[in-house]
Design a protein around this motif. Structure first.
Motif: not given
Length: 341
Positions: A187, A229, A293-294, A297, A300
């Protein structure tokens, strides 16, 4: 600026008093220092000791939930209590409390988001040469994956800013140390390491039973975090290995076939074909995992916004609530950490 020092504890009644006594009361650049103890289902007098020494906040887990979940719960509570900086230390008095000032200094200066205490394990007498080697290799691997130099990746003595804490989400059930470093690196947070001192060993670690068990679980965590990740890179690397392994026997078959001796080498063609199919599946899985994974994100980011809204609402509710008689002597009021009575 408020600093909250959180201490995850599991049956630490014997070592917690010295840990609390060693914690600093005043730090340059910090207006308020408060202590938070997370009791992870202790069966001894850990909570009573914390109360006797005037700990400001105590969070109790009904059952033993593990270090990672206790750390995560402590972060949530520290944020709710308005912490600008959160320091995590252990209840077994492993770390020197005076070094907390060194941990928070880069965050106060705006030079770091996460600061990790480097125990300088090469100098620790009770660490065996094998353990020192493992620590060095493990930290190097984590540093490579995180894109930041972290000499002591598994050190639990660390400080994080409020912004970094808001963006941190722990999913590993074992330990938070590696995961938080990888998250911070991915990040684009600034990670700084500072040398810290350690105290004499007071007990054996409760996080693992032996070195092989610790290494296995940390490798599992490292692999899971890497795939989480960097899924496309992970699966593409696997696919590339399978593809190269598949092309070799196929070329072998073609060589013999071109020389008129292909019938006796069909097994090479079959093996090569299977490996190439597996490579294709790995590449496809990598693409799908990258899409997932996108989405993670985005989730999150949503969680971070919800967390900010909840904290803002809690603050508004606290400010709007009139003072009541029952609030007098609340555990959140700053008190001395000297033993009472």
């Amino acid at each position: 600026m408020k600093l909250i020092i959180q201490i995850p504890c599991l049956n630490e009644e014997e070592t917690l008093p010295q840990t609390l006594v060693d914690l600093p009361r005043r730090i340059p650049g910090i207006d308020t220092v408060e202590i938070l103890v997370i009791d992870d289902g202790s069966s001894d007098r850990t909570v009573e000791v914390a109360q006797r020494f005037g700990v400001h906040h105590i969070v109790k887990n009904g059952t033993n939930r593990g270090l990672a979940r206790s750390f995560s719960r402590g972060i949530e509570e520290a944020l709710r209590q308005g912490a600008d900086i959160i320091v995590n230390t252990d209840g077994d008095n492993q770390y020197n409390g005076a070094d907390i000032a060194k941990l928070v200094a880069p965050i106060i200066a705006g030079e770091a988001d996460v600061v990790i205490g480097d125990r300088q394990t090469a100098k620790i007498a009770h660490f065996s040469p094998f353990k020192k080697l493992l620590q060095k290799l493990g930290s190097s691997a984590v540093s490579t994956l995180a894109g930041a130099r972290v000499p002591d990746a598994v050190s639990g003595f660390r400080a994080i800013s409020r912004e970094a804490a808001l963006k941190t989400n722990i999913v590993s059930p074992f330990s938070y140390t590696i995961e938080t470093v990888l998250q911070a690196g991915r990040k684009k947070m600034t990670i700084v390491s500072v040398p810290v001192a350690t105290n004499a060993k007071t007990r054996e670690s409760r996080l693992f039973t032996n070195i092989p068990n610790f290494v296995t679980r940390q490798l599992k965590t490292l692999l899971q975090m890497y795939v989480m990740y960097s899924p496309l890179r992970a699966f593409s690397s696997l696919g590339l290995v399978l593809a190269l392994g598949g092309i070799a026997p196929v070329l072998r078959f073609l060589w013999f076939y071109a020389n008129g001796d292909g019938t006796g080498h069909l097994q090479s063609l079959v093996l090569g074909g299977v490996l190439c199919v597996m490579a294709f599946i790995a590449f496809t899985a990598g693409l799908l995992a990258d899409v997932v994974s996108r989405n993670r994100q985005l989730l999150e980011l949503t969680l971070e916004k919800v967390r900010r809204l909840e904290l803002a609402q809690d603050r508004e509710d606290t400010e709007a609530r009139p003072p009541a008689a029952s609030d007098e002597g609340d555990a959140t009021e700053p008190v001395s950490l000297r033993a009472k009575g």
